[in-house]
Scaffold this motif. Structure first.
Motif, PDB file in Angstrom:
ATOM      1  N   ALA A  50       9.512   5.400   2.914  1.00  0.00           N
ATOM      2  CA  ALA A  50       8.469   6.198   3.561  1.00  0.00           C
ATOM      3  C   ALA A  50       7.194   6.143   2.725  1.00  0.00           C
ATOM      4  N   GLY A  51       6.068   6.073   3.406  1.00  0.00           N
ATOM      5  CA  GLY A  51       4.782   6.058   2.707  1.00  0.00           C
ATOM      6  C   GLY A  51       4.384   4.709   2.160  1.00  0.00           C
ATOM      7  N   VAL A  52       5.158   3.650   2.484  1.00  0.00           N
ATOM      8  CA  VAL A  52       4.839   2.307   2.028  1.00  0.00           C
ATOM      9  C   VAL A  52       4.516   1.439   3.243  1.00  0.00           C
ATOM     10  N   THR A  53       3.367   0.788   3.216  1.00  0.00           N
ATOM     11  CA  THR A  53       2.999  -0.138   4.281  1.00  0.00           C
ATOM     12  C   THR A  53       2.693  -1.498   3.663  1.00  0.00           C
ATOM     13  N   LEU A  54       3.006  -2.544   4.395  1.00  0.00           N
ATOM     14  CA  LEU A  54       2.773  -3.910   3.947  1.00  0.00           C
ATOM     15  C   LEU A  54       1.680  -4.527   4.806  1.00  0.00           C
ATOM     16  N   ASN A  61       0.830  -1.198   0.000  1.00  0.00           N
ATOM     17  CA  ASN A  61       0.000   0.000   0.000  1.00  0.00           C
ATOM     18  C   ASN A  61       0.866   1.251   0.000  1.00  0.00           C
ATOM     19  N   LEU A  62       0.451   2.228  -0.797  1.00  0.00           N
ATOM     20  CA  LEU A  62       1.198   3.480  -0.909  1.00  0.00           C
ATOM     21  C   LEU A  62       0.355   4.634  -0.405  1.00  0.00           C
ATOM     22  N   ASP A  63       0.930   5.451   0.466  1.00  0.00           N
ATOM     23  CA  ASP A  63       0.302   6.695   0.886  1.00  0.00           C
ATOM     24  C   ASP A  63       0.660   7.792  -0.101  1.00  0.00           C
ATOM     25  N   ALA A  80      -0.681  -1.070  -4.614  1.00  0.00           N
ATOM     26  CA  ALA A  80       0.063  -1.202  -5.859  1.00  0.00           C
ATOM     27  C   ALA A  80       0.044  -2.628  -6.385  1.00  0.00           C
ATOM     28  N   ILE A  81       0.127  -3.595  -5.500  1.00  0.00           N
ATOM     29  CA  ILE A  81       0.224  -4.994  -5.903  1.00  0.00           C
ATOM     30  C   ILE A  81      -0.006  -5.868  -4.689  1.00  0.00           C
TER      31      ILE A  81
END
Length: 602
Positions: A244-248, A185-187, A225-226
């Motif tokens: 930064a801004g990426v969560t799994l 996920n991208l913020d 994103a995927i």
């Protein structure tokens, strides 16, 4: 969102209980009558404990909270309880009150929370009341709502399942099982260039520009994103976590064990898997801590769902998929075991996937592969025998319809078996004209074409062969054109019926054959034997000689006009206890289908 797999998936989420109307709470007779200055004095006919129970039974959160020494905390706790349990159907029955001096007392309540048939949480709680000036209040303690509840815990209802079942191939190897996938996920403001550099080797369509476009269209919300399988995530997980801004976000999904496996049968098998999970569901009420830890306080575990044993032959399935992988047009292969009806392989390529499960439900004119049906009808009607000499001109006007052979080849007068092997349109069109209007429909039904099957785990459409009321319509139908349609599955059923001498019930879950909506009389054994001989000649000296190196192969080629575009190509084949159909849309001839059949068999 892009998946790192090319297969259907099944999400499994806990099922929330359906809210039901709360039963009217019963009012218990007081166990103890207190003095005038106690909880039940004559100047206070409705005690604070009864008022508290009544407010909870009326779902009046504010009224119940106002009766406590900490209305704000009580409001939050009662609201959280309703939210966590998924309904407001709890019934609180005040059962006992005891005086504790002139300004205090205790009370108990029996509580029942229904969730679904056979799912009910029953318990008792104890609370304290105190005199606050001239008023009585419930001394606030979350445990008055449910045992063990504290300021740091909440209560929730959830469904539970046992060990997730597997979907197994015929040899026992798993082909579908529950796995963990991770959403990337991208913020807003995430470094899309850095993310794209990590994801593009897995999904080449992901670029910095595509991610930026997704974020721009999300109106300030995060985007996914995927979703990545564990093996795809592992090499890049450390780098993704540093951005930064990426969560799994991990999730569980039902996936194929091999991401190269992408049969359209997986969707139906996934539905069966989910039905098994739902049937095996148990339930639990849990106390949940602020750290997410959960402790069950009520519930019952359901039985484990059994594994699903399928008839799919995994090596054959992968061979079918490889045979179609490089075909640019939509393409499909369906393979059956004639003696049992077992579905051995159902494959289609990525262009076909974009249109849906065409291997099982796509309807197309079958072209010359339908000559198996036309020849069967003619033999049963006594219109010809395999050795009857019939004309095969290069082109002929039959009932106003100009019928050409492929490239207008002209064989002159030849036996029917030669006209079949060489695929003479003119011969078949002339035979069909002399048949009754319903002859082709009846002959098709004898091979399962036009029959609807209800098969556990498999949704199929075989095709449609309408009654041909006019001679011109019979000409078109006789060569698999006009209003005649068939799916690749339907033509595989035709091949299986010829191979076995009777139409098998299709089956993809072992021991669960499909049920037909109609039955037709069996084709005489001598007719199917004659058809098998003609199909062998098609390979040894007819239109499928490119496959003559494959021992014992029987077949029939087909080219079908598809409107204004290139013709569709077909091949149906039989080899020992294997029957199959190959379809390639707009292949312009049967040659690509024959070539794909060779790759599949070899």
């Amino acid at each position: 969102m892009i998946e790192s797999v090319r297969t259907s998936t099944v999400r499994h989420s806990p099922i929330r209980p359906t809210p039901t109307r709360k039963a009217t709470a019963g009012i218990a007779v007081l166990a103890t009558v207190l003095s005038a200055c106690g909880l039940f004095g004559p100047d206070q006919p409705d005690t604070v404990s009864q008022q508290f129970a009544d407010a909870l039974n009326s779902d009046d959160v504010q009224a119940a909270a106002a009766l406590t020494t900490d209305p704000a905390a009580a409001t939050a706790a009662i609201t959280a309880m309703y939210d966590g349990l998924g309904n407001k159907d709890g019934t609180y029955t005040r059962t006992d009150v005891q005086e504790s001096g002139d300004d205090g007392g205790t009370f108990t309540m029996d509580v029942s929370w229904p969730f679904a048939p056979g799912q009910e949480w029953k318990y008792s709680t104890t609370g304290n009341a105190t005199k606050d000036g001239d008023d009585w209040k419930i001394v606030w303690d979350p445990a008055v709502l449910a045992p063990g509840l504290t300021d740091d815990t909440t209560v929730r209802y959830t469904t539970t399942t046992g060990t997730p079942p597997k979907v197994l191939a015929a040899g026992g190897a798993p082909i579908l099982e529950q796995q963990v996938v991770t959403l990337v996920n991208l913020d807003q403001g995430a470094d899309t260039a850095a993310v794209a550099s990590l994801l593009s080797p897995i999904a080449p369509t992901i670029t910095a520009a595509s991610l930026q476009q997704d974020l721009a269209g999300a109106q300030g919300k995060p985007v996914t994103a995927i979703s990545l399988r564990a093996e795809d995530l592992a090499p890049i997980e450390p780098q993704l976590r540093q951005l930064a801004g990426v969560t799994l976000a991990p999730q569980t999904r039902l996936l194929s064990t091999d991401k190269a496996l992408a049969s359209p049968t997986l969707a139906g098998l996934g539905d069966l898997w989910q039905q098994g999970q739902d049937a095996s569901a148990g339930w639990a009420v849990q106390l949940v801590g602020q750290d997410g830890s959960a402790k069950s306080v009520a519930g019952e575990q359901g039985p484990d769902a059994p594994d699903i044993a399928t008839t799919l032959d995994l090596p054959m399935q992968m061979a079918a998929e490889r045979a179609l992988a490089d075909v640019p047009q939509q393409a499909a292969i369906v393979a059956l075991r004639p003696s049992t009806g077992e579905v051995l392989a159902v494959a289609q390529n990525a262009p076909a996937d974009a249109l849906g499960p065409i291997a099982l439900t796509g309807l197309y004119p079958p072209g010359s592969t339908f000559k198996t049906v036309t020849t069967s009808a003619a033999l049963q009607a006594g219109a010809a025998t395999p050795d009857t000499v019939l004309p095969c001109p290069g082109t002929e006007n039959i009932e106003g319809r100009q019928i050409p052979n492929d490239d207008e080849f002209d064989l002159g007068a030849v036996p029917l078996h030669t006209a079949f092997a060489r695929s003479c349109n003119t011969t078949m069109g002339r035979l069909a004209v002399g048949l009754p209007p319903d002859a082709l429909q009846k002959a098709a039904l004898q091979f399962g074409l036009g029959v609807d099957y209800v098969t556990p785990g498999l949704t199929t459409v075989t095709g449609n062969v309408p009654i041909a009321d006019s001679p011109a319509a019979r000409v078109e139908s006789g060569i698999g054109q006009g209003q005649v349609t068939a799916s690749p599955f339907g033509m595989a059923m035709v091949a299986a019926s010829i191979a076995d001498g009777s139409t098998p019930a299709p089956m993809i879950v072992q021991g669960q054959p499909g049920a037909a909506d109609k039955t037709a009389p069996a084709v005489p054994a001598n007719v199917t034997a004659d058809l098998r001989t003609m199909m062998r000649e098609t390979v040894t000296g007819g239109t499928a000689t490119a496959l003559q190196d494959i021992p014992g192969l029987l077949g029939k080629t087909g080219t079908a006009e598809s409107g204004s575009g290139p013709a569709h190509g077909w091949f149906v084949g039989i080899k020992d206890d294997l029957a199959f159909a190959v379809f390639i849309a707009t292949g312009d001839s049967s040659a690509p289908a024959v070539q794909a059949a060779g790759r599949f068999l070899r």
